[in-house]
Motif scaffolding. Structure first.
Motif, PDB file in Angstrom:
ATOM      1  N   ASP A 145     -21.551  48.727  -6.972  1.00  0.00           N
ATOM      2  CA  ASP A 145     -21.372  47.868  -5.774  1.00  0.00           C
ATOM      3  C   ASP A 145     -22.877  47.014  -5.593  1.00  0.00           C
ATOM      4  N   VAL A 146     -23.989  47.501  -6.016  1.00  0.00           N
ATOM      5  CA  VAL A 146     -25.318  46.927  -5.863  1.00  0.00           C
ATOM      6  C   VAL A 146     -25.183  45.656  -6.840  1.00  0.00           C
ATOM      7  N   VAL A 154     -29.194  46.200  -2.569  1.00  0.00           N
ATOM      8  CA  VAL A 154     -29.065  47.571  -2.459  1.00  0.00           C
ATOM      9  C   VAL A 154     -28.775  47.930  -0.826  1.00  0.00           C
ATOM     10  N   ASP A 155     -29.351  47.098   0.060  1.00  0.00           N
ATOM     11  CA  ASP A 155     -28.953  47.057   1.597  1.00  0.00           C
ATOM     12  C   ASP A 155     -27.417  47.116   1.557  1.00  0.00           C
ATOM     13  N   GLU A 156     -26.846  46.002   1.117  1.00  0.00           N
ATOM     14  CA  GLU A 156     -25.440  45.482   1.380  1.00  0.00           C
ATOM     15  C   GLU A 156     -24.506  46.673   0.777  1.00  0.00           C
ATOM     16  N   ALA A 157     -24.823  47.051  -0.511  1.00  0.00           N
ATOM     17  CA  ALA A 157     -24.275  48.151  -1.038  1.00  0.00           C
ATOM     18  C   ALA A 157     -23.947  49.362  -0.329  1.00  0.00           C
ATOM     19  N   LEU A 208     -25.340  41.711  -5.973  1.00  0.00           N
ATOM     20  CA  LEU A 208     -26.109  40.683  -6.535  1.00  0.00           C
ATOM     21  C   LEU A 208     -25.519  39.357  -7.182  1.00  0.00           C
ATOM     22  N   ARG A 209     -24.353  39.661  -7.763  1.00  0.00           N
ATOM     23  CA  ARG A 209     -23.389  38.690  -8.517  1.00  0.00           C
ATOM     24  C   ARG A 209     -22.742  37.870  -7.071  1.00  0.00           C
ATOM     25  N   GLY A 210     -22.872  38.424  -5.755  1.00  0.00           N
ATOM     26  CA  GLY A 210     -22.155  37.365  -4.707  1.00  0.00           C
ATOM     27  C   GLY A 210     -20.570  37.843  -4.764  1.00  0.00           C
ATOM     28  N   GLU A 211     -20.212  38.957  -5.157  1.00  0.00           N
ATOM     29  CA  GLU A 211     -18.766  39.349  -5.409  1.00  0.00           C
ATOM     30  C   GLU A 211     -18.369  40.314  -4.276  1.00  0.00           C
ATOM     31  N   ALA A 212     -16.999  40.488  -3.828  1.00  0.00           N
ATOM     32  CA  ALA A 212     -16.772  41.412  -2.771  1.00  0.00           C
ATOM     33  C   ALA A 212     -16.955  42.786  -3.443  1.00  0.00           C
TER      34      ALA A 212
END
Length: 1020
Positions: free
Chosen positions: A151-152, A68-71, A156-160
């Motif tokens: 994007d969350v 959530v932070d990254e997205a 989680l899946r480690g994708e761009a």
């Protein structure tokens, strides 16, 4: 005035600030629409877009917070707070909280003014894992919320991440697109829920419909009009991003179009309105929201409250309902390690002035339709009835059921070994197996199986393991099969005729560390497998081995052709096999006097009927270890004592041409491919009126056979295809259209199967499980067969072909992609296309290939034979300079040349076949200088291949001229009887295996000449 208003008043381009110069902080103006939402949202809290994802498994809480932070860094619109009329990035990710039930979070308020406009809730209660992504509508629209949510899961899946960094909102984009002003909306339309007043918190209801529904918005509008007094107006929000597909912004970017109609207007009329509105870009217009931005939030909220009170009291609204669709969402987009999404739906915002709101989401093979409505006394029941009426218009309830269903019967929780154990206890000295090596009783079979089970358990093999079985159709193989089951493992049947590389690859894919093998096949599994040679085991002496498997344990893993270029393993459980076996023993009248002949490959699931039904009923199996030819088939029909057969239509057709008068048979069960009426009629005449011929349909994924029909010679003998019939016990059949919806009565649809016989799935292939094993809207698990079928007026199902390019050849379901991939692994093949073509008019199709590259057809076929099972080796290979293409950039299969046409010009077909044919035609034509044997054999080829104009020459290959394995046997049988005769037949039969490998005209003729000149005493 705000910067936006100032720019508009000055006629300047609207600024699109994202990050102020010198600042890393994202910010943008509060749009007039969002200002209106901030004020109006107080009338209908929580005024939130709520995306709900349900699935199986759980997501690690810490991993979710990081995602959530990254997205939210990539989509800064998820962490805004309001400062005056500006949204500013707080830099703080939305909260992730845990609740015990879904209802505990849906009505909870959000506070966008304080930077709490978004949150993620994890619901811990319930049987499924559930996540809720919540955003206040003043911060995002539904599409923006979906972009952030997706994007969350990418994080989680480690994708761009795709991100949504743009600050553009609706009116800013509208200015850029040259929008207009919309006329003021007069509140004069009634609600479909007339009489339900505001004043209570909003409520949500949801329905799941199978399939996708083209024209869903129009169909919903038409259904609402039929339920609304007077005229109806439906508001349809339109995503402005459609005009800028590359725009990535989470801001509110939706503006409405309005559709008007009355009760009785067909949905096509509503659909035409919508299409016209979209074509004309009617959503590109601004309304009263531009005026709202001039007022402070407090006074604006007061005005809205007064207006809302007045419209509610009058029962008149700006529209009757709001209907929107968020399009298609693949469950995989909302899945993550440890969590597999099964469905996604969006709960609509219950907006002021709008009496009802509907939101639709297409997810995989179903459609989620959710409705928001005012709460209050009796509101839930009335709203539920209205939602059901809308769903009835989309998917009539009368169609939401199987088109055919087998009887519901209780199946005890047994395993296959339980069924065998009962017969061992009941009649231990009864004959279980017969064959060239004598008879084997139930006690002896049980003892041999105990030896195998003890050996396997001593090596650590038990429940959950997979054990290869590589042996001929003999006593050792049957005992080995039951021994694996007694050990609690699943057996993996392997065909010794398959290439060693194929056998090793299947064993590796199944993770089978052990393999039972006949002595002559002990090296085929390769060095990485522990091989237990069946012939070296004692026939008794082990302690009794009670079965340890449970009904839901795997009984066997059977590999079928795979579209990805590799075979796929189907896992079938004991429970499914017990259901089939109990049904089959009853339907086919199997008892202690029944003897089935076993002459088909153990790696063919069609063989399961012969392996399980007689031994579950106290009957017996006649073992035929030799490969089927006219000798073994004659023995099977006249001397084996068999009175029941399971075979393919091609085998049945072959039997009717051998001139055999069979012993009395009770039942012929025919499966694996389409049964033609004339073939069944000939078989009925051959076996007599007391023999039942049953057409049994069933893919491997539905356990041997699941739909059956008894052939009626009086009415079906001339049919091009005998009906497949009706489902077996505890099995249902559904027909779904191309959109996944239920078909109307009499319509053709794709056959979906459900019930007790569905396989567990594909071994280690969750991607294929998702593709082929689906769930209907009511949760029913179904297998998507890819077969087209129709329920006839006589209430039986008939098979009508495929929805894809899968082929059915001689009882085998073949994925052309697997064969093409194998051919393209040859260095001289640059491209390959595989399809089925009849070698001549009226003949059944056979597997054919077309290739580009430098490899000659003979080389390609030899390569295929080294890497593929015999049934996957093309009967004909045709080399081309280039493939014909359609305008859509696909190979035009229909334009591919006939692979069986002889003597093409060399510039059309660059093949060794043509060069050989040209050389061959330098020989005198058959009959002008050819000897009598060659002339007689050539005449048989012409007759068997159904081509009176065929003039084969010595170098011709029977397969190249359109023959297949079964017509080859028919040809050899005819040569043995018509050319060689009884005296020379033993010598000719001794050459059969060599002739099957090299079926050229000169080779067959040479064998015939040798047989004619060999004295009877020298016959092997």
């Amino acid at each position: 005035m705000t910067p936006l208003q100032q720019a508009r008043a000055a006629g300047q381009p609207v600024p699109a600030p994202g990050r102020p110069p010198g600042s890393g902080r994202f910010e943008r103006p509060v749009s007039p629409t969002e200002w209106l939402y901030l004020a109006g949202g107080r009338l209908a809290p929580p005024f939130a877009v709520q995306i709900v994802i349900e699935g199986t498994g759980r997501i690690d809480p810490d991993a979710l917070r990081r995602a959530v932070d990254e997205a939210s860094e990539a989509c800064p619109g998820a962490r805004l707070r309001r400062r005056g009329r500006i949204w500013t990035d707080t830099g703080r990710p939305p909260a992730v909280r845990t609740v015990d039930r879904l209802g505990a979070v849906l009505g909870a308020p959000l506070a966008p003014g304080d930077g709490r406009g978004c949150e993620v809730a994890v619901v811990t209660g319930g049987a499924t894992g559930t996540l809720v992504f919540r955003v206040h509508h003043a911060v995002m629209d539904a599409r923006g919320a979906l972009d952030w949510t997706a994007d969350v899961f990418r994080a989680l899946r480690g994708e761009a991440l795709l991100g949504a960094p743009s600050p553009v909102h609706d009116l800013a984009l509208l200015d850029a697109l040259g929008g207009t002003r919309r006329a003021p909306v007069t509140p004069r339309w009634r609600s479909p829920l007339a009489g339900v007043r505001r004043g209570h918190p909003p409520r949500w209801q949801r329905r799941t419909l199978h399939g996708t529904h083209p024209g869903l918005v129009a169909k919903t509008a038409a259904a609402l009009a039929d339920l609304t007094p007077g005229d109806t107006r439906v508001m349809v929000p339109v995503d402005l991003r459609r005009h800028r597909p590359q725009l990535r912004s989470t801001a509110n970017l939706s503006l409405p179009v309005f559709l008007d109609g009355t009760a009785g207007d067909p949905w096509e009329q509503w659909h035409e309105q919508l299409l016209r509105a979209l074509a004309e870009g009617r959503e590109l217009s601004a309304g009263e929201e531009e005026s709202a931005i001039r007022l402070p939030l407090g006074p604006l909220a007061g005005l809205l409250t007064a207006a809302h009170t007045a419209t509610t009291a009058a029962g008149r609204h700006p529209c009757s309902a709001l209907v929107t669709t968020l399009g298609r969402i693949a469950p995989q987009e909302m899945s993550a390690p440890g969590f597999a999404a099964r469905t996604v739906y969006a709960l609509p915002v219950q907006a002021p002035f709008v009496p009802l709101s509907f939101t639709a989401v297409e997810c995989a093979d179903h459609t989620e339709l959710a409705m928001a409505h005012p709460g209050g006394p009796r509101a839930d029941a009335r709203a539920a009835a209205l939602l059901d009426a809308v769903c009835e218009a989309l998917s009539p309830r009368a169609r939401r059921r199987p088109v055919a269903a087998g009887p519901r019967r209780s199946v005890p929780p047994l395993t296959l070994t339980d069924l065998l154990r009962r017969q061992v206890d009941r009649a231990p000295d009864a004959v279980a197996l017969t064959g060239p090596h004598g008879t084997v009783t139930y006690r002896e079979l049980d003892q041999r199986a105990d030896v195998v089970a003890a050996e396997l358990r001593g090596r650590g093999v038990g429940r959950g393991a997979v054990v290869g079985l590589l042996a001929d159709r003999g006593v050792a193989a049957v005992a080995g099969l039951w021994g694996v089951l007694k050990a609690g493992a699943a057996y993996l049947p392997l065909d010794p005729a398959h290439p060693p590389a194929r056998i090793a690859a299947v064993l590796a894919d199944a993770d089978a560390s052990h393999c039972l093998a006949g002595r002559e096949y002990r090296t085929l599994p390769g060095p990485d497998r522990s091989v237990l040679v069946l012939d070296d085991l004692p026939v008794s002496g082990a302690r009794p081995q009670p079965g340890t498997a449970a009904p839901d344990d795997a009984a066997y893993v059977l590999y079928t052709s795979g579209s990805t270029g590799h075979p796929k393993g189907v896992v079938v459980e004991h429970r499914a096999l017990v259901n089939y076996t109990r049904w089959a023993t009853d339907r086919y009248g199997v008892d202690a006097t029944t003897r089935f002949a076993l002459f088909t490959s153990l790696a063919f699931d069609l063989t399961g009927t012969t392996l399980f039904a007689p031994l579950a009923a106290g009957g017996s199996i006649a073992l035929v270890p030799d490969e089927p030819d006219h000798r073994t088939l004659r023995h099977l029909l006249t001397r084996s004592g068999a009175n029941a057969l399971k075979l393919t239509p091609a085998h049945l057709d072959l039997l009717t041409t051998l001139g055999i008068e069979p012993d009395p048979f009770r039942v012929l069960v025919v499966g694996g491919e389409q049964l033609r009426g004339p073939v069944a009629a000939r078989a009925q005449r051959m076996f007599g009126p007391d023999c039942r011929i049953v057409n049994e349909y069933g893919p491997t994924e539905a356990t041997i056979g699941c739909i059956v029909h008894t052939f009626d010679p009086a009415h079906e003998g001339d049919l091009p295809a005998v009906p497949i019939g009706l489902p077996v016990d505890n099995t249902e059949a559904y027909l779904l259209d191309a959109d996944g919806g239920f078909t109307a009565p009499g319509e053709i649809g794709e056959l979906h199967l459900s019930g007790a016989q569905l396989a567990r799935g594909y071994l280690g292939r969750p991607d294929l499980d998702r593709e082929r094993f689906r769930h209907l809207a009511d949760g029913t698990r179904v297998y998507r067969t890819g077969d087209l079928a129709q329920l006839t007026p006589d209430r039986v199902l008939r098979y009508l072909g495929r929805t894809d390019d899968q082929l059915s050849v001689r009882g085998h379901r073949i994925e052309p992609g697997e064969v093409a991939a194998a051919l393209e692994r040859h260095p001289g093949v640059s491209g390959a296309v595989v399809s089925a073509r009849p070698p001549r008019a009226g003949a059944d199709p056979v597997l054919c290939a077309w290739t580009t590259g430098t490899a000659a057809p003979d080389t390609v076929r030899a390569h295929a034979a080294r890497h593929l099972p015999p049934y996957l080796v093309p009967a004909a290979v045709h080399a081309l300079d280039a493939f014909p293409w359609t305008v859509n950039g696909k190979v035009d299969v229909r334009a591919l040349p006939d692979p069986f046409t002889r003597g093409r010009p060399a510039d059309d077909v660059r093949t060794e076949t043509v060069r050989n044919d040209e050389a061959a035609h330098a020989h005198p034509p058959t009959g002008s200088g050819a000897d009598a044997v060659e002339a007689a054999v050539a005449a048989i080829w012409s007759r068997v291949l159904g081509d009176p104009d065929l003039r084969p020459v010595p170098g011709d290959d029977f397969h190249r001229l359109g023959g297949d394995s079964l017509t080859l046997l028919r040809m050899l049988a005819a040569v043995a009887s018509d050319v060689v005769g009884p005296a020379g037949e033993p010598a000719f039969d001794a050459r059969l295996r060599d002739l099957i490998r090299r079926p050229t005209l000169d080779h067959v003729c040479a064998a015939a000449r040798t047989a004619l000149t060999t004295p009877p005493t020298e016959h092997p």
